[in-house]
Design an enzyme around this catalytic site. Structure first.
Site, short mmCIF file in Angstrom:
data_model
loop_
_atom_site.label_atom_id
_atom_site.label_comp_id
_atom_site.label_asym_id
_atom_site.label_seq_id
_atom_site.Cartn_x
_atom_site.Cartn_y
_atom_site.Cartn_z
N CYS A 436 45.18 32.08 42.47
CA CYS A 436 46.50 31.86 41.86
C CYS A 436 47.51 32.82 42.45
O CYS A 436 48.05 33.68 41.74
CB CYS A 436 46.42 32.07 40.37
SG CYS A 436 45.29 30.95 39.62
N GLU A 437 47.71 32.74 43.74
CA GLU A 437 48.62 33.67 44.37
C GLU A 437 49.07 33.08 45.70
O GLU A 437 48.23 32.64 46.49
CB GLU A 437 47.88 35.00 44.62
CG GLU A 437 48.79 36.16 44.46
CD GLU A 437 48.07 37.48 44.33
OE1 GLU A 437 47.31 37.68 43.37
OE2 GLU A 437 48.30 38.32 45.20
#
Ligand code: LLP
Length: 508
Positions: A436-437
């Site tokens: 999630c980046e």
């Protein structure tokens, strides 16, 4: 030889391809173009083993692409590896690791013998340490350099004798130091005046004499990234040979050496200097070695003690991209040996015994990461010149948790589709993970076949060093296994983590 993308030389089978065989730059046929695409290189996998240290080859010497376009490592096909071990997996080519270990040992032994002294090669376990890897290093005549109690425990459990182990660390705990004493560790590399006192006190309490080296900083700054260059002055490692606290006072390095000589529970083996990592120019090693020899001669003049050993650390750079040129062990060994011989002669001191601590250069190219492609998404990007271009985002089933180096250092890697051949035109791609980046990038830019799709196997080259050893469980991803391959067979060296492993630590 079958390049992964748009290749035409399929089946040639004999000629090693080095360097630019399939370069496809922006603007040439097949590239989607766009800023920053010019240095991108398309598929390079050779069908012929290349000698260790070959220029322009980031893959291990056991990697070949067959006539059907599928890649194998040490005789094991990637489809078989994926079926047997799943993806993502770190795949480690044992013969390549051993060959590189041998190449470093024999090159340095020959070069230093030629100037009349000896050398020990310590494998730097921080790059990747498993019990099998420690044994391979040992069987190839290397010693093992550890940087924590955990690395020390792995080396010992693998059967490496304590006397063949070095222990580093700028903030060793008492327990780590005691562990080293208990197992007769051959050298403790001390990193501060406070630590000298601590090691001396602990040794005295236990009635042992601790063999120590002093880690010094020479002001030589080398390496691929500021964070991994350790010998310049304003950082936490070592004791400076240059900068004294005030006029007329000793340098911290000299003060440390003198302090050790005052303590009967310490035995001063010598001086240690590590100047950085991923170094591609041997000059830094030579400059640092000269500074260390000067310090050694100065200590001898002042005290009559001429220390017997000098360790020049690790840092030998490798090729990460096709066309990049790794440091050649023979050349760098000869350069360092002749330069230390000259420096010692000028100083009028006999040469010490030397040691080096390569990590990346032994295990980096021996490893690759095998992923499965998932989502493939073309993203149209506004270029610097206002011309929009398309970058194909290729998501794989791992990411920054199994290789933090692109996010942490901006490190570049090379990737290829390895499960099949393709005649599709190569396109500009970015390989990304599943975290999630948005910084979760595995390969910033690479040309991949335009028909790359979900289910394809994709391999990233030269991930053997600082991949698994710096892996995390970010987003609660279980860490991939380390799979060793040799003579047509694969074996799990470190198994894949499971969700149960992750939950086992959680006390609820
Ligand atoms: N000896 C000492 C004292 C070291 O500090 C190091 C690396 C080595 C040997 C081995 O260096 P090598 O031959 O592997 O370059 N995580 C970074 C690299 C950090 C290196 C730290 N010290 C990276 O992924 O590039």
């Amino acid at each position: 030889m079958a390049p992964a993308a748009g290749g035409t030389s399929e089946g040639s089978g004999t000629t090693p391809v080095v360097g630019a065989a399939a370069t496809t730059a922006a603007g040439e046929p097949g590239a989607t173009g766009g800023p920053g695409a010019t240095a991108v290189v398309a598929g390079q996998l050779g069908s012929t083993a290349l000698p260790v240290g070959s220029a322009g080859e980031p893959w291990s010497s056991g990697v070949r692409r067959g006539n059907d376009g599928a890649v194998e490592v040490a005789g094991v096909g990637v489809a078989e590896l994926a079926a047997d071990h799943g993806t993502p997996s770190y795949v480690l080519d044992e013969a390549d690791f051993r060959a590189r270990a041998r190449a470093y040992r024999t090159a340095f032994e020959a070069a230093f013998a030629a100037v009349g002294t000896g050398v020990d090669v310590y494998y730097a376990g921080k790059a990747l340490l498993t019990m099998a890897v420690a044994r391979w290093a040992r069987e190839e005549g290397l010693r093992v350099d550890t940087a924590s109690g955990g690395e020390l425990a792995v080396a010992l459990r693998a059967g490496v004798p304590g006397e063949a182990i070095g222990l580093h660390g700028n903030n060793k705990s008492d327990a780590e130091i005691a562990h080293a004493f208990d197992h007769g560790v051959g050298r403790i590399i001390v990193d501060s005046l406070a630590e000298i006192d601590r090691v001396a006190d602990l040794a005295a309490e236990r009635g042992v004499v601790a063999p120590v080296m002093v880690r010094v900083t020479t002001g030589v700054h080398a390496g691929g990234h500021e964070y991994i260059s350790t010998a310049h002055e304003d950082q936490k490692f070592g004791l400076s040979v240059n900068v004294a606290a005030g006029p007329g006072t000793d340098s911290p390095a000299m003060a440390a050496l003198l302090r050790i000589l005052e303590r009967p529970s310490l035995r001063l083996l010598g001086i240690h200097s590590h100047i950085g990592s991923q170094i591609l120019d041997p000059d830094g090693f030579e400059a640092a070695a000269r500074a260390v020899l000067e310090l050694r001669a100065e200590l001898a003049t002042r005290t009559g003690v001429l220390v017997g050993e000098v360790d020049l650390g690790g840092g030998y750079g490798i090729a990460y991209l096709p066309g990049e040129v790794a440091l050649d062990p023979e050349r760098v060994a000869q350069d360092i040996a002749s330069s230390v011989a000259e420096a010692a002669a000028n100083l009028g001191t006999p040469l010490p015994r030397f040691s080096i601590e390569p990590g990346r250069a032994i295990v980096g190219p021996a490893g690759m990461t095998l992923y499965t492609v998932g989502t493939v998404k073309p993203v149209t990007v506004g270029g610097d010149d206002g011309e929009p271009f398309t970058r194909l985002y290729v998501s794989v089933d791992g990411g920054m948790s199994d290789n933090i180096r692109p996010a942490l250092y901006g490190a570049d890697y090379h990737a290829e589709v390895v499960g099949r051949s393709s005649v599709a035109e190569p396109v500009l791609a970015r390989v990304v993970g599943k975290h999630c980046e948005s910084g979760d990038i595995v390969v910033h830019q690479v040309m991949l076949p335009g028909d790359v799709r979900a289910g394809d196997l994709l391999a990233v080259a030269a991930t053997g060093a600082y991949g698994r050893s710096m892996a995390s469980n970010y987003n609660m991803l279980p860490r991939p296994p380390v799979v060793g391959v040799r003579d047509g067979a694969s074996r799990v060296l470190v198994r894949r983590e499971t969700e149960d492993d992750l939950l086992r630590l959680d006390q609820g």
